[in-house]
Scaffold this motif. Structure first.
Motif, short mmCIF file in Angstrom:
data_model
loop_
_atom_site.label_atom_id
_atom_site.label_comp_id
_atom_site.label_asym_id
_atom_site.label_seq_id
_atom_site.Cartn_x
_atom_site.Cartn_y
_atom_site.Cartn_z
N VAL A 271 -10.68 0.52 0.17
CA VAL A 271 -9.62 1.53 0.22
C VAL A 271 -9.11 1.68 1.66
CG1 VAL A 271 -9.24 4.03 0.08
CG2 VAL A 271 -10.28 2.81 -1.84
N THR B 181 -1.84 -5.61 -10.77
CA THR B 181 -2.25 -4.92 -9.55
C THR B 181 -3.38 -5.71 -8.89
OG1 THR B 181 -2.91 -2.76 -8.64
CG2 THR B 181 -3.99 -3.46 -10.68
N TRP C 276 -5.40 1.68 0.23
CA TRP C 276 -5.19 2.05 -1.17
C TRP C 276 -5.44 3.54 -1.35
CZ3 TRP C 276 -8.83 -2.35 -3.25
CH2 TRP C 276 -8.14 -3.58 -3.17
N ASP D 145 -2.83 1.05 -6.98
CA ASP D 145 -2.99 0.05 -5.92
C ASP D 145 -4.01 -1.02 -6.28
OD1 ASP D 145 -1.23 1.39 -4.01
OD2 ASP D 145 -2.79 2.91 -3.88
N PRO E 238 0.83 -1.22 0.00
CA PRO E 238 0.00 0.00 0.00
C PRO E 238 0.85 1.25 0.00
CG PRO E 238 0.01 -1.01 2.18
CD PRO E 238 0.69 -1.98 1.25
#
Length: 280
Positions: A88, A256, A93, A229, A28
């Motif tokens: 997230v 990814t 991320w 990310d 991350p």
């Protein structure tokens, strides 16, 4: 939809049997909570200095951009926003690409609606950048009159702060007026990665959404995905073959994290989804 999910699960299981383990989680880039806590009045002042977007809700409605106003029409995009926000925060991320297999899957419309939904999430500072440089459409969808493109920004010909457009105090859009020359080479360059880092630092962004070109028509996204990310995959209901979805998911997973698959242009019924209109 059940057949699609079953086929994807079977394909994933087969891949893991061959490879031996799921796709590796990328490291991350930053901490979501710390980014928000570090925001100061100086950062708010930087956002305030950005030029404002031209708001034309008639154009937005015409292009099926409903997420700006909330309510039943915005509910699917609000749900997508909430699910993405959970991922997230969970994985820390900060950069998410949105892509499709081929053109006309509704990818850019999905990005624009998702960004407009985030604009109503006032505690989140986010940006949406149109990196579909061969066939840019975000500016047209949002009814913006532009004189520059992201190619000029990335090459250092014009400053980002003059090109970007702010909606409210927590969402900004970076769009294009015309296609950009040599987009693949530009997106894969170290200059682009350096540019993104500068944007994150200067504007203290919690999240940047990248509208990417289709994976199966050009190599632009293939080279760029190493800078993000995670990626959301948009597929067109009853048009994108299951085999193609599996190939696309595998290609993205090699570059990814796969944040999920968005089924677009789906003719659903209230029997399966519930009635947004009745609830709202």
């Amino acid at each position: 939809m059940e057949r699609l999910q079953a086929a994807l699960q079977k394909a994933r299981a087969q891949r893991e049997t061959v490879v031996g383990e799921p796709a590796r989680l990328r490291k991350p880039r930053g901490n979501f909570g710390q980014t928000r806590r570090r925001r100061t009045a100086a950062i708010d002042e930087v956002w305030q200095s950005l030029p404002e977007m031209e708001v034309n809700t008639d154009v937005w409605q015409l292009h099926r951009l409903f997420a700006y106003k909330g309510g039943a029409d915005a509910a699917p995009f609000d749900l997508l926003r909430t699910k993405l926000l959970r991922l997230v925060r969970q994985h820390k991320w900060k950069r998410v690409a949105i892509l499709s297999a081929n053109a006309d899957a509704g990818k850019s419309t999905t990005v624009a609606n998702l960004a407009l939904s985030f604009a109503r999430q006032k505690d989140i500072h986010a940006m949406a950048i149109d990196f579909d440089l061969r066939r840019p459409s975000m500016g047209r969808l949002l009814g913006q009159h532009l004189q520059n493109n992201m190619g000029q920004v990335l090459r250092g010909e014009i400053p980002f702060e003059r090109h970007v457009r702010r909606l409210g105090m927590n969402m900004a859009f970076a769009m294009n007026d015309l296609p950009v020359h040599q987009p693949a080479e530009l997106l894969q360059s170290q200059r682009t990665e350096d540019f993104i880092k500068q944007i994150e630092e200067k504007y203290s962004t919690d999240l940047i959404l990248f509208d990417m070109p289709p994976m199966m028509v050009a190599d632009d996204a293939h080279g760029f995905l190493r800078w993000v990310d995670a990626a959301l995959i948009v597929i067109e209901a009853e048009k994108t073959p299951v085999k193609q979805i599996d190939i696309l998911e595998r290609q993205v997973a090699e570059l990814t994290n796969v944040a999920g698959i968005v089924l677009n242009k789906c003719n659903y019924s209230d029997e399966y989804t519930g009635s947004y209109n009745d609830y709202y």
